[in-house]
Write a protein that holds these residues in place. Structure first.
Motif, PDB file in Angstrom:
ATOM      1  N   CYS A   1       0.850  -1.187   0.000  1.00  0.00           N
ATOM      2  CA  CYS A   1       0.000   0.000   0.000  1.00  0.00           C
ATOM      3  C   CYS A   1       0.887   1.240   0.000  1.00  0.00           C
ATOM      4  CB  CYS A   1      -0.932  -0.006   1.223  1.00  0.00           C
ATOM      5  SG  CYS A   1      -0.044   0.144   2.775  1.00  0.00           S
ATOM      6  N   SER A   2       0.280   2.408   0.112  1.00  0.00           N
ATOM      7  CA  SER A   2       1.043   3.651   0.085  1.00  0.00           C
ATOM      8  C   SER A   2       1.568   4.008   1.476  1.00  0.00           C
ATOM      9  CB  SER A   2       0.168   4.802  -0.426  1.00  0.00           C
ATOM     10  OG  SER A   2      -0.847   5.102   0.521  1.00  0.00           O
ATOM     11  N   ARG A   3       2.636   4.806   1.505  1.00  0.00           N
ATOM     12  CA  ARG A   3       3.187   5.269   2.776  1.00  0.00           C
ATOM     13  C   ARG A   3       2.174   6.108   3.533  1.00  0.00           C
ATOM     14  NH1 ARG A   3       4.971   9.541   5.023  1.00  0.00           N
ATOM     15  NH2 ARG A   3       4.613  10.792   3.157  1.00  0.00           N
ATOM     16  N   GLN A   4       1.393   6.913   2.803  1.00  0.00           N
ATOM     17  CA  GLN A   4       0.421   7.788   3.445  1.00  0.00           C
ATOM     18  C   GLN A   4      -0.624   6.980   4.231  1.00  0.00           C
ATOM     19  OE1 GLN A   4       1.443   8.022   0.329  1.00  0.00           O
ATOM     20  NE2 GLN A   4       2.410  10.053   0.206  1.00  0.00           N
ATOM     21  N   ARG A   5      -1.075   5.854   3.646  1.00  0.00           N
ATOM     22  CA  ARG A   5      -2.081   5.034   4.335  1.00  0.00           C
ATOM     23  C   ARG A   5      -1.497   4.382   5.583  1.00  0.00           C
ATOM     24  NH1 ARG A   5      -4.898   0.796   0.826  1.00  0.00           N
ATOM     25  NH2 ARG A   5      -6.230   0.718   2.676  1.00  0.00           N
TER      26      ARG A   5
END
Length: 247
Positions: free
Chosen positions: A206-210
């Motif tokens: 997944c993304s770092r932001q999530r």
């Protein structure tokens, strides 16, 4: 394997702690004493500094090897050029048998994460062990079967668990593998390995932001604590509860 940073002209040996870390590995400890003895006797010890390259993707695989101290980070570069972190392995874990048996190229890069010691078994020695120890072939099949089961569990988690649960499950997984072996009940538990959020995100797909959003949420709830030296688990039971939530 690539040469490490140990400048000692003498052949380095495993320390008692490093040997014990390999010896207590679940798979390795089930081998016969004679096979374990020969692996230790015929293996080559190499020490690496943080970030040192151990094996390179695309190069011909020439060693089966185990982490004896520190940690090994496995990465792969996709055909499109994207670099993806696949896994981290702790002391006692053996890797590379599939590539050596196939006589093919490494399918990943492996780098030292922290100061790391590796016990390597060259391909010729690996095949010698197969000839001289009838149990070794079946033991390698067992090792591969365990890897496949773990892969299936990861695929199931990706399909059925929300990110929050997968993150909690992965934090527990890292804590058990890299954290302290004995912790009094109720005490905070360090994860035992320092990972940046980009690496956690790649491990979870997944993304770092999530990942950042979920980590901050767990920190507000008092489940974990973000420290300079990595993540600290404050409420292990609560983290286990989160890991079991499927919706």
């Amino acid at each position: 394997m690539h040469h490490g940073t140990d400048r000692n002209p003498q052949q380095p040996f495993l320390t008692p702690e490093e040997r014990a870390a390999i010896d207590r590995g679940r798979w390795f400890s089930a081998l016969s004493p004679s096979l374990r003895h020969d692996i230790f006797r015929l293996g080559t010890v190499t020490r690496y500094a943080h970030g040192d390259l151990i094996v390179e993707q695309g190069e011909l695989a020439q060693h089966w090897f185990a982490c004896a101290s520190g940690a090994i980070r496995f990465r792969r570069t996709s055909p499109a050029g994207k670099l993806v972190t696949l896994a981290y392995v702790e002391p006692g874990i053996w890797v590379g048998e599939a590539e050596v048996l196939h006589s093919g190229p490494n399918t990943y890069d492996a780098h030292a994460h922290g100061r790391t010691t590796v016990l390597g078994v060259a391909e010729a020695v690996f095949r010698q062990l197969l000839r001289e120890h009838t149990e070794f072939g079946e033991a390698l099949l067992t090792l591969q079967a365990r890897r496949m089961r773990f892969l299936y569990w990861m695929m199931e988690d990706m399909a059925t668990l929300p990110l929050r649960a997968r993150l909690a499950k992965h934090l527990l997984h890292l804590m058990r593998r890299f954290g302290p072996r004995h912790v009094p009940p109720g005490d905070e538990v360090p994860l035992g390995i320092v990972l940046v959020q980009d690496e956690l995100a790649q491990l979870l797909g997944c993304s770092r932001q999530r990942v950042n959003v979920e980590l901050k949420s767990m920190e507000r709830e008092g489940v974990i604590r973000m420290a300079q030296r990595g993540i600290i688990v404050r409420q292990r039971e609560q983290l286990e509860t989160i890991a079991q939530q499927e919706t």
